[in-house]
Design a protein around this motif. Sequence first.
Motif, PDB file in Angstrom:
ATOM      1  N   LYS A  62       1.041  -0.901   0.440  1.00  0.00           N
ATOM      2  CA  LYS A  62       0.197   0.365  -0.171  1.00  0.00           C
ATOM      3  C   LYS A  62       0.989   1.279  -0.063  1.00  0.00           C
ATOM      4  N   LYS A  64       1.285   5.724  -0.626  1.00  0.00           N
ATOM      5  CA  LYS A  64       0.373   6.788  -0.544  1.00  0.00           C
ATOM      6  C   LYS A  64       0.507   7.829  -1.429  1.00  0.00           C
ATOM      7  N   THR A 100      -4.589   7.080  -2.721  1.00  0.00           N
ATOM      8  CA  THR A 100      -3.633   5.603  -2.327  1.00  0.00           C
ATOM      9  C   THR A 100      -2.754   3.970  -3.662  1.00  0.00           C
TER      10      THR A 100
END
Length: 306
Positions: A62, A64, A100
Amino acid sequence: MSFEVINPGMLTLLQDSGRQGFQHLGITSGGPMDEHAYYWANRLLGNTPDTNQLEITFGQLKLKVNAATCIAITGADLSARINDKPVRNWCTYAVKQGDTIEFDTPKQGLRAYLAVKNGFECVNKLGSCATVKREKIGGLHGNGDPLKQGDVLRFHVCSDVIDQRAPKWTIPDYDAPLELGVMPAYQNAAFSHDAQMTFFTSAYEVSQNIDRMGYRLSGAPIKSSLDGIISEGIAFGAIQIPNDGQPIVLMKDRQTIGGYPKIGCLSSLGAGQLSQRRPGQTVNFSPMDVADAEVERRLFNRVIFG
Protein backbone atom coordinates in the motif's frame (compact mmCIF):
# COMPACT_ATOMS: atom_id res chain seq x y z
CA MET A 1 7.20 14.28 -5.06
CA SER A 2 7.11 10.76 -3.66
CA PHE A 3 5.21 7.66 -2.66
CA GLU A 4 5.11 6.85 1.04
CA VAL A 5 5.11 3.15 1.93
CA ILE A 6 2.14 2.52 4.23
CA ASN A 7 2.41 -1.29 4.02
CA PRO A 8 5.41 -2.88 2.26
CA GLY A 9 3.57 -6.14 1.59
CA MET A 10 5.11 -9.60 1.64
CA LEU A 11 8.12 -8.72 -0.52
CA THR A 12 8.47 -5.53 -2.55
CA LEU A 13 11.82 -4.86 -4.18
CA LEU A 14 13.24 -2.02 -6.22
CA GLN A 15 14.58 -3.51 -9.46
CA ASP A 16 16.10 -2.29 -12.67
CA SER A 17 17.28 -4.49 -15.55
CA GLY A 18 20.07 -5.95 -13.41
CA ARG A 19 23.69 -5.62 -12.34
CA GLN A 20 25.90 -6.66 -15.23
CA GLY A 21 29.59 -7.53 -15.40
CA PHE A 22 30.32 -8.69 -11.84
CA GLN A 23 29.52 -12.41 -11.79
CA HIS A 24 33.23 -13.24 -12.01
CA LEU A 25 33.48 -11.56 -8.59
CA GLY A 26 30.62 -13.64 -7.18
CA ILE A 27 28.04 -10.84 -7.45
CA THR A 28 24.86 -11.99 -9.15
CA SER A 29 22.78 -9.92 -11.54
CA GLY A 30 19.47 -9.48 -9.71
CA GLY A 31 16.85 -7.68 -11.77
CA PRO A 32 13.23 -8.50 -12.62
CA MET A 33 12.16 -12.11 -12.40
CA ASP A 34 9.62 -11.57 -15.21
CA GLU A 35 11.37 -9.53 -17.89
CA HIS A 36 8.29 -9.53 -20.11
CA ALA A 37 6.13 -7.75 -17.51
CA TYR A 38 8.98 -5.46 -16.41
CA TYR A 39 9.89 -4.20 -19.87
CA TRP A 40 6.25 -3.73 -20.85
CA ALA A 41 5.63 -1.53 -17.80
CA ASN A 42 8.41 0.81 -18.91
CA ARG A 43 7.29 0.73 -22.53
CA LEU A 44 3.74 1.78 -21.61
CA LEU A 45 5.10 4.87 -19.84
CA GLY A 46 7.68 5.72 -22.48
CA ASN A 47 10.51 5.12 -19.99
CA THR A 48 13.91 3.90 -21.06
CA PRO A 49 13.82 0.09 -20.93
CA ASP A 50 16.03 -0.25 -17.84
CA THR A 51 14.21 2.35 -15.71
CA ASN A 52 13.78 1.07 -12.15
CA GLN A 53 10.41 0.00 -10.79
CA LEU A 54 8.84 -2.07 -8.03
CA GLU A 55 8.55 -5.86 -8.15
CA ILE A 56 5.66 -6.84 -5.86
CA THR A 57 5.62 -10.50 -4.81
CA PHE A 58 2.47 -11.91 -3.16
CA GLY A 59 0.97 -8.41 -2.93
CA GLN A 60 -0.37 -6.45 0.07
CA LEU A 61 1.64 -3.35 -0.83
CA LYS A 62 0.00 0.00 0.00
CA LEU A 63 1.40 3.36 -1.10
CA LYS A 64 0.29 6.93 -0.44
CA VAL A 65 0.79 9.33 -3.33
CA ASN A 66 2.34 12.68 -2.37
CA ALA A 67 2.56 14.24 -5.84
CA ALA A 68 1.06 13.80 -9.28
CA THR A 69 2.58 11.26 -11.66
CA CYS A 70 1.70 8.44 -14.02
CA ILE A 71 2.14 4.77 -13.23
CA ALA A 72 1.91 1.48 -15.11
CA ILE A 73 0.94 -1.87 -13.59
CA THR A 74 1.81 -5.14 -15.30
CA GLY A 75 2.42 -8.77 -14.39
CA ALA A 76 0.37 -10.76 -11.89
CA ASP A 77 -3.20 -9.85 -11.00
CA LEU A 78 -2.87 -8.80 -7.36
CA SER A 79 -6.26 -7.06 -7.31
CA ALA A 80 -4.72 -3.59 -7.66
CA ARG A 81 -6.81 -0.65 -6.49
CA ILE A 82 -6.44 3.13 -6.65
CA ASN A 83 -8.45 4.85 -3.93
CA ASP A 84 -10.21 1.52 -3.30
CA LYS A 85 -11.35 1.36 -6.92
CA PRO A 86 -10.25 -1.80 -8.76
CA VAL A 87 -7.98 -1.15 -11.75
CA ARG A 88 -6.82 -3.38 -14.56
CA ASN A 89 -3.28 -4.58 -15.11
CA TRP A 90 -1.25 -3.84 -18.24
CA CYS A 91 -2.46 -0.23 -18.26
CA THR A 92 -1.24 3.22 -17.24
CA TYR A 93 -2.94 5.49 -14.70
CA ALA A 94 -2.60 9.10 -13.64
CA VAL A 95 -2.43 9.52 -9.86
CA LYS A 96 -2.45 12.69 -7.79
CA GLN A 97 -1.57 13.90 -4.31
CA GLY A 98 -3.55 12.09 -1.63
CA ASP A 99 -4.32 9.01 -3.71
CA THR A 100 -3.60 5.51 -2.43
CA ILE A 101 -2.36 2.53 -4.47
CA GLU A 102 -2.99 -0.92 -3.01
CA PHE A 103 -2.43 -4.55 -3.96
CA ASP A 104 -4.13 -7.59 -2.47
CA THR A 105 -3.11 -11.27 -2.63
CA PRO A 106 -2.61 -13.03 -5.98
CA LYS A 107 -5.61 -13.92 -8.13
CA GLN A 108 -3.43 -14.93 -11.08
CA GLY A 109 0.34 -15.00 -11.21
CA LEU A 110 2.73 -14.16 -8.41
CA ARG A 111 4.63 -10.95 -9.20
CA ALA A 112 3.27 -7.57 -10.29
CA TYR A 113 5.34 -4.64 -11.50
CA LEU A 114 4.65 -0.99 -10.74
CA ALA A 115 6.54 1.55 -12.81
CA VAL A 116 6.46 5.33 -12.43
CA LYS A 117 7.19 7.85 -15.16
CA ASN A 118 10.99 8.37 -15.27
CA GLY A 119 11.58 5.98 -12.38
CA PHE A 120 12.43 6.40 -8.70
CA GLU A 121 15.36 8.32 -7.26
CA CYS A 122 17.97 6.08 -5.67
CA VAL A 123 21.72 5.54 -5.42
CA ASN A 124 23.11 2.85 -7.69
CA LYS A 125 25.56 0.28 -6.40
CA LEU A 126 27.95 -1.14 -9.01
CA GLY A 127 25.92 0.56 -11.71
CA SER A 128 22.50 -0.71 -10.68
CA CYS A 129 19.80 -0.41 -8.00
CA ALA A 130 18.70 -4.06 -8.42
CA THR A 131 17.91 -5.45 -4.98
CA VAL A 132 19.62 -8.69 -3.95
CA LYS A 133 18.83 -9.44 -0.30
CA ARG A 134 21.38 -12.25 0.07
CA GLU A 135 24.22 -10.02 -1.10
CA LYS A 136 22.97 -6.95 0.79
CA ILE A 137 23.22 -4.75 -2.26
CA GLY A 138 20.84 -2.50 -4.16
CA GLY A 139 17.39 -1.25 -3.28
CA LEU A 140 16.26 2.11 -1.99
CA HIS A 141 19.07 2.43 0.54
CA GLY A 142 21.71 0.39 -1.27
CA ASN A 143 21.86 -2.31 1.42
CA GLY A 144 19.67 -4.97 -0.22
CA ASP A 145 16.66 -4.43 2.03
CA PRO A 146 13.13 -4.80 0.65
CA LEU A 147 10.78 -1.87 1.10
CA LYS A 148 9.75 -1.11 4.67
CA GLN A 149 6.89 0.80 6.24
CA GLY A 150 7.72 4.51 6.20
CA ASP A 151 10.10 4.36 3.24
CA VAL A 152 9.78 7.28 0.83
CA LEU A 153 10.08 6.62 -2.91
CA ARG A 154 11.00 9.89 -4.57
CA PHE A 155 10.36 10.69 -8.21
CA HIS A 156 10.01 13.69 -10.53
CA VAL A 157 6.51 15.11 -10.84
CA CYS A 158 4.72 14.25 -14.08
CA SER A 159 1.62 16.31 -14.81
CA ASP A 160 1.06 14.77 -18.26
CA VAL A 161 -1.65 12.15 -18.58
CA ILE A 162 -0.35 8.98 -20.23
CA ASP A 163 -3.15 6.73 -21.40
CA GLN A 164 -1.74 3.46 -22.69
CA ARG A 165 -2.77 -0.18 -22.64
CA ALA A 166 -0.74 -3.22 -23.64
CA PRO A 167 -2.08 -5.06 -26.72
CA LYS A 168 -4.15 -8.08 -25.82
CA TRP A 169 -1.75 -10.48 -27.51
CA THR A 170 1.05 -9.44 -25.15
CA ILE A 171 -0.86 -10.22 -21.93
CA PRO A 172 -0.03 -13.69 -20.52
CA ASP A 173 -2.48 -16.04 -18.86
CA TYR A 174 -0.57 -17.19 -15.79
CA ASP A 175 -3.11 -19.96 -15.14
CA ALA A 176 -2.72 -21.49 -18.60
CA PRO A 177 -0.84 -24.80 -19.02
CA LEU A 178 2.87 -24.00 -19.19
CA GLU A 179 5.32 -25.75 -21.48
CA LEU A 180 8.83 -24.35 -21.57
CA GLY A 181 11.60 -25.00 -24.07
CA VAL A 182 14.91 -26.29 -22.73
CA MET A 183 18.14 -25.69 -24.60
CA PRO A 184 20.65 -28.55 -24.27
CA ALA A 185 23.66 -27.22 -22.41
CA TYR A 186 26.17 -27.86 -19.67
CA GLN A 187 26.08 -31.59 -18.79
CA ASN A 188 23.21 -32.57 -21.09
CA ALA A 189 25.19 -35.52 -22.49
CA ALA A 190 25.56 -36.96 -18.97
CA PHE A 191 21.82 -37.70 -18.88
CA SER A 192 20.82 -40.94 -20.58
CA HIS A 193 18.19 -41.11 -23.30
CA ASP A 194 15.77 -42.62 -20.78
CA ALA A 195 16.45 -39.85 -18.26
CA GLN A 196 15.87 -37.18 -20.89
CA MET A 197 12.67 -38.87 -22.06
CA THR A 198 11.45 -38.93 -18.47
CA PHE A 199 12.24 -35.24 -18.08
CA PHE A 200 10.52 -34.22 -21.32
CA THR A 201 7.39 -36.37 -20.87
CA SER A 202 6.67 -35.70 -17.20
CA ALA A 203 4.75 -32.88 -15.54
CA TYR A 204 6.60 -31.17 -12.70
CA GLU A 205 4.87 -29.35 -9.89
CA VAL A 206 6.07 -26.05 -8.49
CA SER A 207 6.97 -26.80 -4.87
CA GLN A 208 6.71 -24.60 -1.80
CA ASN A 209 10.47 -24.01 -2.01
CA ILE A 210 10.59 -21.14 -4.47
CA ASP A 211 12.24 -17.75 -4.23
CA ARG A 212 14.32 -15.36 -6.29
CA MET A 213 17.28 -17.77 -6.09
CA GLY A 214 15.58 -20.81 -7.54
CA TYR A 215 12.40 -22.75 -8.25
CA ARG A 216 12.43 -26.28 -6.86
CA LEU A 217 10.15 -28.61 -8.78
CA SER A 218 8.77 -32.02 -7.81
CA GLY A 219 7.96 -34.93 -10.10
CA ALA A 220 9.56 -37.92 -11.75
CA PRO A 221 13.21 -38.00 -10.61
CA ILE A 222 15.99 -38.09 -13.17
CA LYS A 223 19.60 -39.05 -12.69
CA SER A 224 22.90 -38.03 -14.23
CA SER A 225 25.86 -40.33 -14.79
CA LEU A 226 27.94 -37.81 -12.86
CA ASP A 227 28.29 -37.85 -9.09
CA GLY A 228 29.15 -34.17 -9.17
CA ILE A 229 31.06 -31.60 -11.16
CA ILE A 230 33.62 -28.90 -10.54
CA SER A 231 31.69 -25.75 -9.71
CA GLU A 232 31.09 -23.58 -12.77
CA GLY A 233 29.26 -20.41 -13.74
CA ILE A 234 25.48 -20.59 -13.91
CA ALA A 235 23.12 -18.71 -16.23
CA PHE A 236 19.62 -17.45 -15.44
CA GLY A 237 17.28 -20.34 -16.21
CA ALA A 238 19.80 -23.16 -15.81
CA ILE A 239 18.19 -26.42 -14.62
CA GLN A 240 20.20 -28.20 -11.95
CA ILE A 241 19.59 -31.83 -11.07
CA PRO A 242 20.73 -32.53 -7.48
CA ASN A 243 21.13 -35.98 -5.95
CA ASP A 244 17.40 -36.43 -5.30
CA GLY A 245 16.69 -36.06 -9.04
CA GLN A 246 14.25 -33.16 -8.57
CA PRO A 247 14.94 -30.20 -10.91
CA ILE A 248 15.90 -26.77 -9.61
CA VAL A 249 15.53 -23.86 -12.03
CA LEU A 250 17.98 -21.12 -11.09
CA MET A 251 16.62 -17.59 -11.07
CA LYS A 252 17.82 -13.99 -10.89
CA ASP A 253 19.38 -14.10 -7.40
CA ARG A 254 21.13 -17.46 -7.97
CA GLN A 255 24.64 -18.08 -6.77
CA THR A 256 27.11 -17.36 -9.54
CA ILE A 257 28.65 -20.87 -9.48
CA GLY A 258 27.32 -24.33 -8.69
CA GLY A 259 28.40 -27.96 -8.69
CA TYR A 260 25.28 -29.94 -9.62
CA PRO A 261 24.88 -31.39 -13.14
CA LYS A 262 22.57 -29.35 -15.35
CA ILE A 263 20.38 -30.90 -18.02
CA GLY A 264 19.87 -27.64 -19.90
CA CYS A 265 18.70 -24.05 -19.66
CA LEU A 266 15.51 -22.06 -20.15
CA SER A 267 15.50 -18.82 -22.10
CA SER A 268 15.20 -15.68 -19.98
CA LEU A 269 11.63 -15.18 -21.22
CA GLY A 270 10.80 -18.79 -20.38
CA ALA A 271 12.23 -18.46 -16.87
CA GLY A 272 10.15 -15.30 -16.49
CA GLN A 273 6.98 -17.26 -17.27
CA LEU A 274 7.91 -19.84 -14.64
CA SER A 275 8.46 -17.06 -12.08
CA GLN A 276 4.75 -16.24 -12.28
CA ARG A 277 3.68 -19.77 -11.32
CA ARG A 278 2.60 -20.48 -7.77
CA PRO A 279 3.13 -23.61 -5.66
CA GLY A 280 0.92 -26.44 -6.90
CA GLN A 281 0.90 -25.33 -10.53
CA THR A 282 2.60 -27.60 -13.08
CA VAL A 283 5.09 -27.15 -15.88
CA ASN A 284 6.16 -29.37 -18.77
CA PHE A 285 9.41 -29.14 -20.70
CA SER A 286 10.28 -29.73 -24.34
CA PRO A 287 13.56 -29.59 -26.29
CA MET A 288 14.37 -26.16 -27.74
CA ASP A 289 17.07 -25.12 -30.15
CA VAL A 290 19.25 -22.14 -29.27
CA ALA A 291 18.33 -20.56 -32.61
CA ASP A 292 14.62 -20.67 -31.68
CA ALA A 293 15.37 -18.95 -28.38
CA GLU A 294 17.35 -16.27 -30.21
CA VAL A 295 14.48 -15.62 -32.62
CA GLU A 296 12.02 -15.40 -29.71
CA ARG A 297 14.21 -12.84 -27.99
CA ARG A 298 14.85 -10.79 -31.11
CA LEU A 299 11.13 -10.52 -31.77
CA PHE A 300 10.54 -9.44 -28.17
CA ASN A 301 13.38 -6.91 -28.31
CA ARG A 302 12.05 -5.47 -31.55
CA VAL A 303 8.74 -4.67 -29.84
CA ILE A 304 10.29 -3.30 -26.64
CA PHE A 305 13.38 -1.51 -27.92
CA GLY A 306 12.17 -0.63 -31.40
